[in-house]
Scaffold this motif. Structure first.
Motif, PDB file in Angstrom:
ATOM      1  N   UNK A  33       0.619  -1.642   0.050  1.00  0.00           N
ATOM      2  CA  UNK A  33       0.043  -0.009   0.255  1.00  0.00           C
ATOM      3  C   UNK A  33       0.715   1.409   0.004  1.00  0.00           C
ATOM      4  N   UNK A  34       2.180   1.295   0.559  1.00  0.00           N
ATOM      5  CA  UNK A  34       2.949   1.980   0.875  1.00  0.00           C
ATOM      6  C   UNK A  34       3.258   2.522  -0.160  1.00  0.00           C
ATOM      7  N   UNK A  35       3.135   1.435  -1.703  1.00  0.00           N
ATOM      8  CA  UNK A  35       4.700   2.534  -2.820  1.00  0.00           C
ATOM      9  C   UNK A  35       3.317   2.985  -3.130  1.00  0.00           C
ATOM     10  N   UNK A  36       2.176   3.600  -3.630  1.00  0.00           N
ATOM     11  CA  UNK A  36       1.407   3.593  -4.163  1.00  0.00           C
ATOM     12  C   UNK A  36       1.203   5.215  -4.027  1.00  0.00           C
ATOM     13  N   UNK A  37       2.268   5.760  -3.176  1.00  0.00           N
ATOM     14  CA  UNK A  37       2.440   7.134  -2.778  1.00  0.00           C
ATOM     15  C   UNK A  37       0.914   8.067  -1.191  1.00  0.00           C
ATOM     16  N   UNK A  38       1.304   9.198  -1.487  1.00  0.00           N
ATOM     17  CA  UNK A  38      -0.041   9.972  -1.019  1.00  0.00           C
ATOM     18  C   UNK A  38       0.321  11.028  -2.039  1.00  0.00           C
ATOM     19  N   UNK A  39      -1.016  12.063  -0.919  1.00  0.00           N
ATOM     20  CA  UNK A  39      -1.389  13.151  -1.974  1.00  0.00           C
ATOM     21  C   UNK A  39      -0.169  13.903  -1.705  1.00  0.00           C
ATOM     22  N   UNK A  40       1.012  13.760  -0.407  1.00  0.00           N
ATOM     23  CA  UNK A  40       1.747  15.184  -0.194  1.00  0.00           C
ATOM     24  C   UNK A  40       3.535  14.149  -1.008  1.00  0.00           C
ATOM     25  N   UNK A  41       3.620  12.855  -0.764  1.00  0.00           N
ATOM     26  CA  UNK A  41       4.489  12.164  -0.697  1.00  0.00           C
ATOM     27  C   UNK A  41       4.634  11.442  -2.746  1.00  0.00           C
ATOM     28  N   UNK A  42       5.965  11.413  -3.386  1.00  0.00           N
ATOM     29  CA  UNK A  42       5.531  10.326  -4.395  1.00  0.00           C
ATOM     30  C   UNK A  42       6.306   9.787  -4.014  1.00  0.00           C
ATOM     31  N   UNK A  43       6.850   8.242  -5.199  1.00  0.00           N
ATOM     32  CA  UNK A  43       7.493   7.236  -4.707  1.00  0.00           C
ATOM     33  C   UNK A  43       7.811   6.894  -6.040  1.00  0.00           C
ATOM     34  N   UNK A  44       9.173   6.713  -6.384  1.00  0.00           N
ATOM     35  CA  UNK A  44      10.435   6.399  -7.184  1.00  0.00           C
ATOM     36  C   UNK A  44      10.083   4.910  -6.686  1.00  0.00           C
ATOM     37  N   UNK A  45      10.034   4.102  -8.007  1.00  0.00           N
ATOM     38  CA  UNK A  45      11.108   3.084  -8.043  1.00  0.00           C
ATOM     39  C   UNK A  45      11.827   2.363  -8.795  1.00  0.00           C
ATOM     40  N   UNK A  46      13.012   2.079  -8.761  1.00  0.00           N
ATOM     41  CA  UNK A  46      14.144   2.044  -9.690  1.00  0.00           C
ATOM     42  C   UNK A  46      15.559   1.511  -9.678  1.00  0.00           C
ATOM     43  N   UNK A  47      16.240   1.901 -10.040  1.00  0.00           N
ATOM     44  CA  UNK A  47      17.684   1.294  -9.780  1.00  0.00           C
ATOM     45  C   UNK A  47      18.531   2.907 -10.099  1.00  0.00           C
ATOM     46  N   UNK A  48      18.718   3.097  -8.890  1.00  0.00           N
ATOM     47  CA  UNK A  48      19.809   4.784  -9.447  1.00  0.00           C
ATOM     48  C   UNK A  48      20.748   4.305  -8.639  1.00  0.00           C
ATOM     49  N   UNK A  49      21.753   5.297  -8.729  1.00  0.00           N
ATOM     50  CA  UNK A  49      22.445   5.438  -8.475  1.00  0.00           C
ATOM     51  C   UNK A  49      22.646   6.398  -7.539  1.00  0.00           C
ATOM     52  N   UNK A  50      22.693   6.046  -5.860  1.00  0.00           N
ATOM     53  CA  UNK A  50      22.395   6.181  -4.686  1.00  0.00           C
ATOM     54  C   UNK A  50      23.112   7.290  -4.415  1.00  0.00           C
ATOM     55  N   UNK A  51      24.932   7.655  -4.746  1.00  0.00           N
ATOM     56  CA  UNK A  51      26.123   8.552  -4.165  1.00  0.00           C
ATOM     57  C   UNK A  51      24.875   9.804  -5.120  1.00  0.00           C
ATOM     58  N   UNK A  52      24.887   9.657  -5.756  1.00  0.00           N
ATOM     59  CA  UNK A  52      24.901  10.890  -7.094  1.00  0.00           C
ATOM     60  C   UNK A  52      23.867  11.441  -6.666  1.00  0.00           C
ATOM     61  N   UNK A  53      22.742  10.994  -6.143  1.00  0.00           N
ATOM     62  CA  UNK A  53      21.346  11.493  -5.969  1.00  0.00           C
ATOM     63  C   UNK A  53      21.678  12.260  -4.591  1.00  0.00           C
ATOM     64  N   UNK A  54      22.333  11.351  -4.030  1.00  0.00           N
ATOM     65  CA  UNK A  54      22.381  12.486  -2.038  1.00  0.00           C
ATOM     66  C   UNK A  54      23.506  13.859  -2.227  1.00  0.00           C
ATOM     67  N   UNK A  55      24.307  13.400  -3.105  1.00  0.00           N
ATOM     68  CA  UNK A  55      25.718  14.324  -3.687  1.00  0.00           C
ATOM     69  C   UNK A  55      24.688  15.625  -4.351  1.00  0.00           C
ATOM     70  N   UNK A  56      24.194  16.045  -5.080  1.00  0.00           N
ATOM     71  CA  UNK A  56      23.204  16.436  -6.053  1.00  0.00           C
ATOM     72  C   UNK A  56      22.220  17.406  -5.083  1.00  0.00           C
ATOM     73  N   UNK A  57      21.549  16.204  -4.012  1.00  0.00           N
ATOM     74  CA  UNK A  57      20.018  16.760  -2.712  1.00  0.00           C
ATOM     75  C   UNK A  57      20.257  17.108  -1.935  1.00  0.00           C
ATOM     76  N   UNK A  58      19.777  19.037  -1.776  1.00  0.00           N
ATOM     77  CA  UNK A  58      20.238  19.384  -0.485  1.00  0.00           C
ATOM     78  C   UNK A  58      19.120  19.005   0.464  1.00  0.00           C
ATOM     79  N   UNK A  59      18.062  19.121   0.161  1.00  0.00           N
ATOM     80  CA  UNK A  59      17.095  18.872   1.109  1.00  0.00           C
ATOM     81  C   UNK A  59      16.924  17.880   1.484  1.00  0.00           C
TER      82      UNK A  59
END
Lengths: 72, 592
Positions: free
Chosen positions: B123-149
């Protein structure tokens, strides 16, 4: 029998080029033949006849190779 | 063959047709005259409908497993077949539904297996009104470096990650897009709970569905086991009935009488007349017809040649007034095959293959019987060469490896002989159909041309160039003129093919050499293992020998058969065989 280098190459060319030519011709005839057979099984004899005709080319190649190497 | 017409009263029509069907001698021809043709028996429509139903049912059922002794009971065959058809269709539909379900949950399982270890609920994978969900393979390090929030959470599964992020923060979408390798769409499922639970539920559902599918197959199999035997007999009975019911379409018909025309072997005509008179109490008139039409052809060969007829018919059915070359195939096809392969061992293994063919492919059993002759010839030539599976079995005076040059010339000689026999056949055909002069112009001229070439060459080299040239010109030019008269421009264009056809017989020599070398190579590959002295080595060597010689058996059957038969079809038949006859197909015979 000992055969000179160039003569051996000549024999190899005679066999290989005619073999390639036969293969190329048979590939074309064969694929067209299969198409015809899909329409009508009764054509098998005729398709077979056409498909084997190019084989004689490689026999000519064999003869030329045997002649240049001095076999006959 | 005699063309006859059978005239009788309509009252006797059915009896006559039944009798003709039983006698299997009359090749019925469509009536082509002024009278109108008959119409099928009334029963024909119902019968053909039932036949279609039975065939469709048969095609849908699996092969029956065992022959059950019990005879299925039924009252009305048509009704029963319709019901069975419906039942089978239902089962098929249910099966395809189940298959669809299985493939859909397979996709679900594949998807959720990627998320194993995330500890998330579906049920959680569907997300909510304010929360979006990404499912997939991702370069975690890159994502964390780029993201400030830090308004996000990453859950890592076995093969994919899930990122929850606030959808009012703009940078997430962009950063995910930049760092992602693959994105998966959420697949819908009826199950709820944690990923692991869902996977196990899916697995048990899949097992259940598989069970259901098996039970449907089982039911189909039961129907097939019970009914297939009956359906098969009924099919052939109805087929016969339709043939009979539709026979009047080919007859001429008046208000009270009918006329049937067709071909019958001349020697069988009196019996046919007698039998028909019997069933009609003499109210029948059988009459010979004069016709220009070419009669149908029935091979007239003894038992030995018979199996080779199929090879002839493969190219073309002989015409009525033409030599049937089947006996030539008996004489030289095994000879060529044996000459090329020539090995006691392969003779025996190929015989096994052909015997299996006779047993398991009954519709081609005649061809396999013909091929058995080639096995016999292979054994005989094997003994002549003294070879078995490439090993020399005794000191043969004609061990082929010592006689390549001789085999080369033997192949050429066979070519010359074979083609000249073909020319003589051609001459005979021309003589029968167009007279003596045509035979000489069209076929004997070729033989004269050959004589001109050979005699000219011999005289040229032994006596001198002038008499040699004189012989070539003196014989050759008239021969070419005769060819032109007999066969026209086509014949002149064909002249080089005389030489190329003869050279083509050198394949006998080529394949002979290849067959010898291939067997020797197989033995040479196995030799080091066989002579290694260890049990393992010897076992391996024996296995290599068995595998290689089994494979070679099939290669040699193919080469021997194709090269052997094509020398007949292309090189020899070309000189005399026209073909294009119509095969005699008597009414009522199984394969007509």
């Amino acid at each position: 029998m000992a055969v000179d280098g160039l003569v051996a190459i000549g024999a190899a060319i005679a066999i290989s080029v005619t073999a390639l030519a036969t293969a190329w011709a048979q590939a074309k005839i064969g694929s067209a033949g299969i198409g015809a057979l899909a329409e009508d099984d009764g054509l098998f004899g005729k398709v077979f006849l056409l498909a084997v005709i190019p084989e004689t080319m490689v026999i000519f190649g064999l003869v030329v190779a045997l002649v240049v190497t001095g076999f006959i | 063959m005699t063309k006859i017409s059978v005239t009788g009263t309509k009252k006797d029509l059915k009896n006559v047709i039944d009798k003709l069907h039983q006698l299997e001698v009359l090749d019925i021809r469509h009536y082509e005259g002024e009278l109108s043709t008959g119409s099928p028996f009334k029963s024909s429509e119902a019968v053909s409908e039932l036949l279609v139903d039975i065939r469709s049912l048969k095609s849908k059922l699996p092969e029956p497993n065992q022959k059950t002794g019990e005879k299925p009971e039924y009252q009305d065959l048509g009704d029963t077949v319709k019901k069975l058809n419906k039942r089978v269709e239902e089962l098929e539909e249910e099966k395809s539904e189940i298959k669809k379900d299985i493939s859909s949950i397979k996709d679900q399982k594949k998807f959720f297996s990627k998320l194993k270890g995330t500890g998330l609920k579906i049920e959680e994978l569907e997300g909510t009104e304010t929360l979006s969900v990404f499912i997939g393979e991702i370069d975690e390090q890159k994502f964390q470096q780029n993201t400030s929030s830090d308004a996000y959470q990453i859950c890592n599964g076995e093969k994919a990650s899930v990122i929850f992020y606030k959808n009012d923060v703009e940078e997430f979408e962009n950063n995910i897009r930049e760092a992602r390798n693959k994105e998966y769409n959420l697949i819908e499922t009826e199950f709820e709970g944690e990923v692991e639970e869902v996977i196990s539920s899916i697995e048990s559902l899949r097992k259940q569905l598989k069970q259901q599918l098996k039970s449907k197959d089982q039911q189909l199999q039961e129907i097939s086991d019970k009914w297939s035997g009956l359906l098969k007999t009924k099919e052939s009975e109805l087929d016969e009935e339709i043939q009979k019911a539709e026979a009047p379409i080919k007859f001429a018909s008046t208000e009270n009488s009918f006329i049937a025309e067709g071909w019958v072997p001349s020697e069988k005509m009196p019996k046919l007349e007698e039998e028909l008179a019997k069933v009609t109490k003499g109210k029948i008139h059988v009459q010979e017809e004069d016709t220009e039409e070419e009669p149908p052809v029935k091979h007239n060969n003894n038992k030995l040649v018979k199996p080779f007829e199929d090879f002839t018919d493969l190219i073309a059915v002989p015409r009525y007034n033409e030599i049937d070359p089947s006996f030539m195939l008996l004489l030289t096809f095994p000879l060529f095959f044996g000459l090329m392969i020539g090995d006691v061992g392969y003779g025996l293994t190929s015989a096994l293959v052909f015997l299996a063919g006779i047993k398991y492919v009954p519709e081609a059993s005649d061809m396999f019987k013909a091929l058995l002759w080639t096995s016999a010839a292979t054994v005989i030539f094997g003994l002549i060469y003294g070879e078995m599976f490439g090993f020399q079995i005794y000191e043969s005076p004609f061990y082929r490896a010592d006689y390549w040059t001789e085999i080369f010339y033997i192949a050429l000689g066979i070519g010359v002989a074979h083609i000249n026999i073909g020319l003589l056949f051609g001459a005979y055909n021309e003589y029968v159909n167009h007279g003596l002069m045509e035979a000489i112009y069209a076929k004997i001229s070729w033989i004269i041309l050959e004589i001109a070439a050979v005699a000219g060459y011999l005289i040229y080299t032994s006596i001198g160039s002038t008499p040699g040239t004189a012989v070539i010109m003196g014989l050759g030019i008239p021969a070419i003129a005769m060819i032109y008269k007999g066969e026209g421009m086509e014949g002149i264009v064909e002249i080089p093919s005389l030489l190329s056809n003869i050279i083509s017989y050198l394949r006998l020599f080529g394949v002979c050499m290849a067959a010898y070398t291939l067997a020797g190579t197989a033995n040479a590959i196995a030799a080091p293992a066989l002579t290694s002295g260890t049990i393992l080595g010897i076992t391996a060597g024996i296995l290599i020998l068995i595998g290689a010689h089994t494979m070679l058996t099939f290669i040699k059957i193919m080469e021997g058969a194709i090269q052997g038969i094509r020398l007949h079809y292309v090189e020899m038949f070309g000189w005399f065989y026209e073909g294009g006859g119509k095969k005699y197909a008597p009414f009522g015979a199984k394969n007509s």
